[in-house]
Design an enzyme around this catalytic site. Structure first.
Site, PDB file in Angstrom:
ATOM      1  CE  LYS B  93      42.473  64.453  61.852  1.00  0.00           C
ATOM      2  NZ  LYS B  93      41.472  64.480  60.773  1.00  0.00           N
ATOM      3  N   GLY B 154      38.639  69.645  53.726  1.00  0.00           N
ATOM      4  CA  GLY B 154      37.444  69.731  52.892  1.00  0.00           C
ATOM      5  C   GLY B 154      37.613  70.519  51.611  1.00  0.00           C
ATOM      6  N   GLY B 182      42.471  67.754  52.713  1.00  0.00           N
ATOM      7  CA  GLY B 182      42.645  68.487  51.467  1.00  0.00           C
ATOM      8  C   GLY B 182      42.763  67.634  50.225  1.00  0.00           C
ATOM      9  CG  ASN B 203      35.271  62.217  56.025  1.00  0.00           C
ATOM     10  OD1 ASN B 203      35.089  62.247  57.237  1.00  0.00           O
ATOM     11  ND2 ASN B 203      34.288  61.854  55.231  1.00  0.00           N
ATOM     12  CB  THR B 204      35.286  66.029  51.988  1.00  0.00           C
ATOM     13  OG1 THR B 204      35.321  66.458  53.345  1.00  0.00           O
ATOM     14  CG2 THR B 204      34.179  66.776  51.263  1.00  0.00           C
TER      15      THR B 204
END
Lengths: 65, 253
Positions: B93, B154, B182, B203-204
């Site tokens: 990535k 994030g 996002g 992720n977040t």
């Protein structure tokens, strides 16, 4: 000689990268290495000579997004 | 279904491994969601690397190392080379960050690094914007997957530029695309899949939820719902009302 390892100055007696890793406690560890900003494959560590002031990065797996 | 450098993913969900309150909660999120890809990174060895490596291998998913935090092509290329050896995969990535506040990709550094890495046999997943011209250049460089952002990393804002994402999707119908970054809510993931993207990466929103495993499951369900809707012939919006109940046969009262 003094080299920089992961941003910290360290003194090593080793003259080559694979010996330096063993001396620094990473002899058997799974790590990836870069010397002065360039990748050094594991297979060529034995043939990679160190010079005073070299910048060594020793990286390992970490969480990432 | 579009593939990822010849690989078909079990589920169209990719999950980051950062910011979880504990390793156990991270593992639980992977189990509950069935995420098929885990993103990982390389950092300076401080003693915890081996345990993390053993854990992520145990997840039984594809590993996608990133070049997070790299601000130049040179840094990203070196990091990618180190990651290929460490993680034993040529997937990368590719992140080349251009701005500290927005974490917006640097399109020039990204393209430079992609050209070098594709030529060196890497299977590059570039973290990019919805910019169609940049996308074309990345594809020319050899990228067969694109990862356009939904919103800044994030931020949890969702899909900031739906028109741009739709245009990008339509412009390159054969290229697998992952909406990366996002996403804040499962509805954002469903929306990305309804726009015919092939997967999402987040992720977040999961790692910082009060219950990461439940939120991961919610995202997985939303992703599946969006994908199912896409292949089921979604209706086209109309300006005027159309009665759904037949008028014929209505009683004269």
């Amino acid at each position: 000689m003094k080299i920089e390892v992961n941003g910290e100055e360290r003194a090593v007696t080793a003259t080559h990268l694979h010996e330096a890793l063993a001396e620094l406690g990473w002899g058997e560890a799974r790590v990836a290495t870069a010397l002065n900003g360039a990748f050094v494959p594991a297979a060529t560590r034995g043939a990679t000579a160190l010079s005073p002031g070299d910048r060594l990065e020793v990286l390992t797996a970490m969480q990432g997004g | 279904m579009r593939d990822f450098y010849g690989e078909t993913l079990q589920t169209p969900m990719m999950l980051g491994t950062a910011r979880f309150p504990s390793p156990a909660l991270m593992e639980a999120a992977f189990r509950s969601s069935g995420a098929s890809v885990a993103t990982v990174s390389l950092r300076r060895e401080r003693g915890a690397g081996q345990a993390f490596w053993d854990m992520v291998r145990g997840l039984g998913v594809h590993l996608l190392p990133n070049t997070a935090g790299c601000h130049s092509a040179r840094e990203a290329i070196t990091t990618a080379q180190m990651a290929r050896e460490y993680f034993g995969t040529d997937w990368i990535k590719l992140e080349v960050i251009g701005h500290g506040d927005t974490l917006q990709p640097d399109p020039f550094g990204l393209l430079e690094a992609a050209e070098v890495l594709c030529a060196d046999g890497f299977k590059v997943f570039p973290y990019t914007t919805e910019d169609q011209v940049l996308a074309a250049r990345l594809i020319d460089a050899g990228c067969r997957v694109l990862m356009p952002w939904g919103a800044p990393i994030g931020s949890g804002m969702g899909l900031n530029n739906i028109h741009g994402l739709r245009t990008l999707r339509a412009a390159f119908p054969d290229v697998a695309m992952v909406v990366d970054a996002g996403l804040g809510l499962p509805s954002h993931a469903a929306q990305a899949m309804e726009l015919e993207f092939d997967a999402i990466l987040l992720n977040t929103a999961v790692a910082e939820a009060d219950d990461p495993a439940a939120m991961a499951r919610a995202f997985a369900l939303a992703t599946e719902a969006g994908a199912l809707a896409t292949t089921s012939g979604p209706m086209i919006p109309r300006d005027m009302a159309v009665p759904s109940t037949p008028v014929i046969g209505k009683a004269w009262l």
